[in-house]
Design a protein around this motif. Structure first.
Motif, PDB file in Angstrom:
ATOM      1  N   GLN A   1       0.848  -1.189   0.000  1.00 12.53           N
ATOM      2  CA  GLN A   1       0.000   0.000   0.000  1.00 12.53           C
ATOM      3  C   GLN A   1       0.885   1.240   0.000  1.00 12.53           C
ATOM      4  O   GLN A   1       2.028   1.201   0.448  1.00 12.53           O
ATOM      5  N   ASP A   2       0.357   2.346  -0.526  1.00  8.82           N
ATOM      6  CA  ASP A   2       1.113   3.595  -0.530  1.00  8.82           C
ATOM      7  C   ASP A   2       0.146   4.757  -0.377  1.00  8.82           C
ATOM      8  O   ASP A   2      -1.073   4.566  -0.284  1.00  8.82           O
ATOM      9  N   GLN A   3       0.667   5.953  -0.366  1.00 11.83           N
ATOM     10  CA  GLN A   3      -0.137   7.157  -0.240  1.00 11.83           C
ATOM     11  C   GLN A   3       0.475   8.272  -1.078  1.00 11.83           C
ATOM     12  O   GLN A   3       1.667   8.227  -1.411  1.00 11.83           O
ATOM     13  N   LEU A   4      -0.331   9.256  -1.427  1.00 11.99           N
ATOM     14  CA  LEU A   4       0.162  10.404  -2.174  1.00 11.99           C
ATOM     15  C   LEU A   4       0.751  11.445  -1.227  1.00 11.99           C
ATOM     16  O   LEU A   4       0.236  11.675  -0.133  1.00 11.99           O
ATOM     17  N   VAL A   5       1.837  12.060  -1.680  1.00 10.36           N
ATOM     18  CA  VAL A   5       2.456  13.172  -0.965  1.00 10.36           C
ATOM     19  C   VAL A   5       2.787  14.263  -1.974  1.00 10.36           C
ATOM     20  O   VAL A   5       2.758  14.033  -3.189  1.00 10.36           O
ATOM     21  N   ILE A   6       3.096  15.446  -1.488  1.00  9.04           N
ATOM     22  CA  ILE A   6       3.608  16.526  -2.334  1.00  9.04           C
ATOM     23  C   ILE A   6       5.113  16.573  -2.123  1.00  9.04           C
ATOM     24  O   ILE A   6       5.597  16.985  -1.065  1.00  9.04           O
ATOM     25  N   ALA A   7       5.874  16.101  -3.087  1.00  4.64           N
ATOM     26  CA  ALA A   7       7.330  16.144  -3.000  1.00  4.64           C
ATOM     27  C   ALA A   7       7.822  17.453  -3.611  1.00  4.64           C
ATOM     28  O   ALA A   7       7.272  17.921  -4.607  1.00  4.64           O
ATOM     29  N   TYR A   8       8.849  18.038  -3.010  1.00  2.00           N
ATOM     30  CA  TYR A   8       9.320  19.326  -3.526  1.00  2.00           C
ATOM     31  C   TYR A   8      10.845  19.398  -3.582  1.00  2.00           C
ATOM     32  O   TYR A   8      11.556  18.658  -2.899  1.00  2.00           O
ATOM     33  N   ASN A   9      11.307  20.306  -4.419  1.00  2.00           N
ATOM     34  CA  ASN A   9      12.748  20.519  -4.586  1.00  2.00           C
ATOM     35  C   ASN A   9      13.237  21.478  -3.496  1.00  2.00           C
ATOM     36  O   ASN A   9      12.743  22.597  -3.408  1.00  2.00           O
ATOM     37  N   PRO A  10      14.203  21.047  -2.673  1.00  2.00           N
ATOM     38  CA  PRO A  10      14.672  21.917  -1.585  1.00  2.00           C
ATOM     39  C   PRO A  10      15.378  23.178  -2.066  1.00  2.00           C
ATOM     40  O   PRO A  10      15.605  24.096  -1.270  1.00  2.00           O
ATOM     41  N   LYS A  11      15.699  23.236  -3.366  1.00  2.06           N
ATOM     42  CA  LYS A  11      16.329  24.429  -3.932  1.00  2.06           C
ATOM     43  C   LYS A  11      15.343  25.298  -4.700  1.00  2.06           C
ATOM     44  O   LYS A  11      15.732  26.275  -5.332  1.00  2.06           O
ATOM     45  N   SER A  12      14.074  24.935  -4.648  1.00  2.00           N
ATOM     46  CA  SER A  12      13.035  25.713  -5.312  1.00  2.00           C
ATOM     47  C   SER A  12      12.949  27.116  -4.717  1.00  2.00           C
ATOM     48  O   SER A  12      13.203  27.312  -3.517  1.00  2.00           O
ATOM     49  N   PRO A  13      12.591  28.115  -5.527  1.00  2.00           N
ATOM     50  CA  PRO A  13      12.368  29.463  -4.987  1.00  2.00           C
ATOM     51  C   PRO A  13      11.272  29.487  -3.916  1.00  2.00           C
ATOM     52  O   PRO A  13      11.203  30.414  -3.111  1.00  2.00           O
ATOM     53  N   PHE A  14      10.434  28.456  -3.915  1.00  2.00           N
ATOM     54  CA  PHE A  14       9.342  28.361  -2.952  1.00  2.00           C
ATOM     55  C   PHE A  14       9.666  27.385  -1.818  1.00  2.00           C
ATOM     56  O   PHE A  14       8.767  26.981  -1.072  1.00  2.00           O
ATOM     57  N   ALA A  15      10.942  27.014  -1.681  1.00  2.00           N
ATOM     58  CA  ALA A  15      11.318  25.981  -0.719  1.00  2.00           C
ATOM     59  C   ALA A  15      10.939  26.336   0.714  1.00  2.00           C
ATOM     60  O   ALA A  15      10.466  25.474   1.463  1.00  2.00           O
ATOM     61  N   LYS A  16      11.127  27.585   1.109  1.00  2.00           N
ATOM     62  CA  LYS A  16      10.816  27.975   2.488  1.00  2.00           C
ATOM     63  C   LYS A  16       9.318  27.854   2.770  1.00  2.00           C
ATOM     64  O   LYS A  16       8.911  27.381   3.837  1.00  2.00           O
ATOM     65  N   GLN A  17       8.512  28.278   1.779  1.00  2.00           N
ATOM     66  CA  GLN A  17       7.059  28.157   1.959  1.00  2.00           C
ATOM     67  C   GLN A  17       6.631  26.695   1.993  1.00  2.00           C
ATOM     68  O   GLN A  17       5.759  26.293   2.768  1.00  2.00           O
ATOM     69  N   LEU A  18       7.252  25.867   1.140  1.00  2.00           N
ATOM     70  CA  LEU A  18       6.916  24.452   1.104  1.00  2.00           C
ATOM     71  C   LEU A  18       7.345  23.746   2.394  1.00  2.00           C
ATOM     72  O   LEU A  18       6.641  22.861   2.894  1.00  2.00           O
ATOM     73  N   GLU A  19       8.477  24.157   2.927  1.00  2.00           N
ATOM     74  CA  GLU A  19       8.928  23.605   4.200  1.00  2.00           C
ATOM     75  C   GLU A  19       7.954  23.977   5.318  1.00  2.00           C
ATOM     76  O   GLU A  19       7.645  23.158   6.194  1.00  2.00           O
ATOM     77  N   ALA A  20       7.473  25.209   5.267  1.00  4.47           N
ATOM     78  CA  ALA A  20       6.475  25.635   6.254  1.00  4.47           C
ATOM     79  C   ALA A  20       5.190  24.829   6.104  1.00  4.47           C
ATOM     80  O   ALA A  20       4.550  24.456   7.089  1.00  4.47           O
ATOM     81  N   ALA A  21       4.820  24.538   4.862  1.00  2.53           N
ATOM     82  CA  ALA A  21       3.623  23.719   4.618  1.00  2.53           C
ATOM     83  C   ALA A  21       3.822  22.311   5.151  1.00  2.53           C
ATOM     84  O   ALA A  21       2.887  21.701   5.694  1.00  2.53           O
ATOM     85  N   ALA A  22       5.046  21.781   5.011  1.00  6.72           N
ATOM     86  CA  ALA A  22       5.336  20.444   5.527  1.00  6.72           C
ATOM     87  C   ALA A  22       5.215  20.408   7.049  1.00  6.72           C
ATOM     88  O   ALA A  22       4.858  19.376   7.627  1.00  6.72           O
ATOM     89  N   LYS A  23       5.482  21.551   7.685  1.00  4.29           N
ATOM     90  CA  LYS A  23       5.364  21.641   9.142  1.00  4.29           C
ATOM     91  C   LYS A  23       3.941  21.967   9.576  1.00  4.29           C
ATOM     92  O   LYS A  23       3.649  21.968  10.777  1.00  4.29           O
ATOM     93  N   GLY A  24       3.095  22.274   8.595  1.00  5.89           N
ATOM     94  CA  GLY A  24       1.700  22.556   8.908  1.00  5.89           C
ATOM     95  C   GLY A  24       1.400  23.980   9.294  1.00  5.89           C
ATOM     96  O   GLY A  24       0.303  24.277   9.788  1.00  5.89           O
ATOM     97  N   THR A  25       2.341  24.901   9.060  1.00  2.00           N
ATOM     98  CA  THR A  25       2.114  26.287   9.467  1.00  2.00           C
ATOM     99  C   THR A  25       1.443  27.127   8.383  1.00  2.00           C
ATOM    100  O   THR A  25       0.920  28.206   8.672  1.00  2.00           O
ATOM    101  N   VAL A  26       1.483  26.649   7.128  1.00  2.00           N
ATOM    102  CA  VAL A  26       0.747  27.304   6.045  1.00  2.00           C
ATOM    103  C   VAL A  26       0.108  26.212   5.200  1.00  2.00           C
ATOM    104  O   VAL A  26       0.648  25.107   5.089  1.00  2.00           O
TER     105      VAL A  26
END
Length: 286
Positions: A73-98
């Motif tokens: 079994q598996d599940q869907l996730v949103i994988a992101y590039n840590p060097k993306s211009p949006f990396a900080k926002q995506l990291e915040a989303a991973a922490k649940g703050t946005v």
């Protein structure tokens, strides 16, 4: 799944089972279409959805597949590039703050996914965004992020999607959890209510729909399956490989790669399952 198969499972199967492993990765629906047309005659077929197996079953499909077993079994996730211009926002989303979807709605955000007509992951992506609209009370979420089912600006072949991410061509993609784990990329975990990864939410997932060629299809928990097509040229070694993946060391490798274990339930005709694999069956699929 291609990476773990090629770099870990394949080489170990060669040495432990004394078989010559040769694999090919692509969207499961596309692979099923190639098997159906005779372009491929694999000894073992691993699919990301039972729907791909069903494409090959029955007299109208030359009985290319008569049975299949639940593999993982598996599940869907949103994988992101840590060097993306949006990396900080995506990291915040991973922490649940946005909210993750707000980041993806930002101007200039580049998003990738697979074709819902050729790959079960692409189809599951459609269901996930439909479920997300309801879950987050965002009625325009699907249109704002995806645009349409087959938005050509977002859809990439399954076998190249992760490379699009790791080379910075896109900021984020919809991935299976095991893909993010095996590629070592950061990811945003999604709630069970929308990630298609909890069998207990089967009825809720089914409320999401997609229409293909006039046929309405419904969301379902993500389930990888394995079978031996009737055109296999080496069914004995194929059975050994299936056992290795379902209950042997290959299974342990898959679990370390981010998959979740499930009971080895059967789809199709039990009488057609090789005798050496009958003991693996733990019930039947609904």
């Amino acid at each position: 799944m291609t990476k773990v198969m090629e770099q870990k499972i394949g080489p170990q199967a060669d040495s432990r089972l004394h078989i010559k492993y040769q694999g090919e990765g692509a969207g499961s629906t596309a692979l099923a279409q190639m098997i159906k047309s005779g372009l491929r005659t694999p000894d073992v077929f691993i699919s990301a959805s039972p729907s791909a197996d069903k494409m090959l079953m029955g007299a109208s499909n030359h009985n290319l597949v008569n049975w299949y077993l639940a593999l993982a079994q598996d599940q869907l996730v949103i994988a992101y590039n840590p060097k993306s211009p949006f990396a900080k926002q995506l990291e915040a989303a991973a922490k649940g703050t946005v909210p993750w979807y707000q980041v993806m709605e930002e101007p200039g955000f580049r998003f990738g996914r697979t074709d819902p007509l050729l790959d079960p992951k692409g189809e599951s992506t459609i269901y996930m965004f439909e479920l997300a609209q309801s879950y987050y009370h965002q009625p325009n979420l699907f249109k704002q992020i995806l645009g349409s089912n087959e938005n050509p600006k977002q859809v990439f072949p399954e076998e190249s999607l992760l490379s699009q991410l790791t080379t910075g061509q896109v900021d984020a993609i919809v991935a299976y959890k095991h893909e993010a784990v095996e590629w070592g990329v950061p990811y945003i975990t999604l709630p069970d209510a929308i990630n298609l990864g909890n069998v207990n939410d089967k009825a809720a997932y089914a409320k999401a729909t997609m229409t293909e060629n006039g046929k309405v299809k419904h969301g379902a928990p993500i389930l990888f399956t394995i079978t031996i097509p009737t055109t296999s040229k080496d069914p004995k070694d194929a059975a050994a490989f299936v056992q290795y993946l379902v209950s042997g060391q290959g299974h342990d490798i898959l679990m370390k790669d981010g998959f979740t274990s499930v009971p080895t339930k059967l789809g199709g005709n039990k009488a057609d399952v090789p005798s050496g694999l009958q003991n693996l069956i733990q019930g039947t699929m609904n």
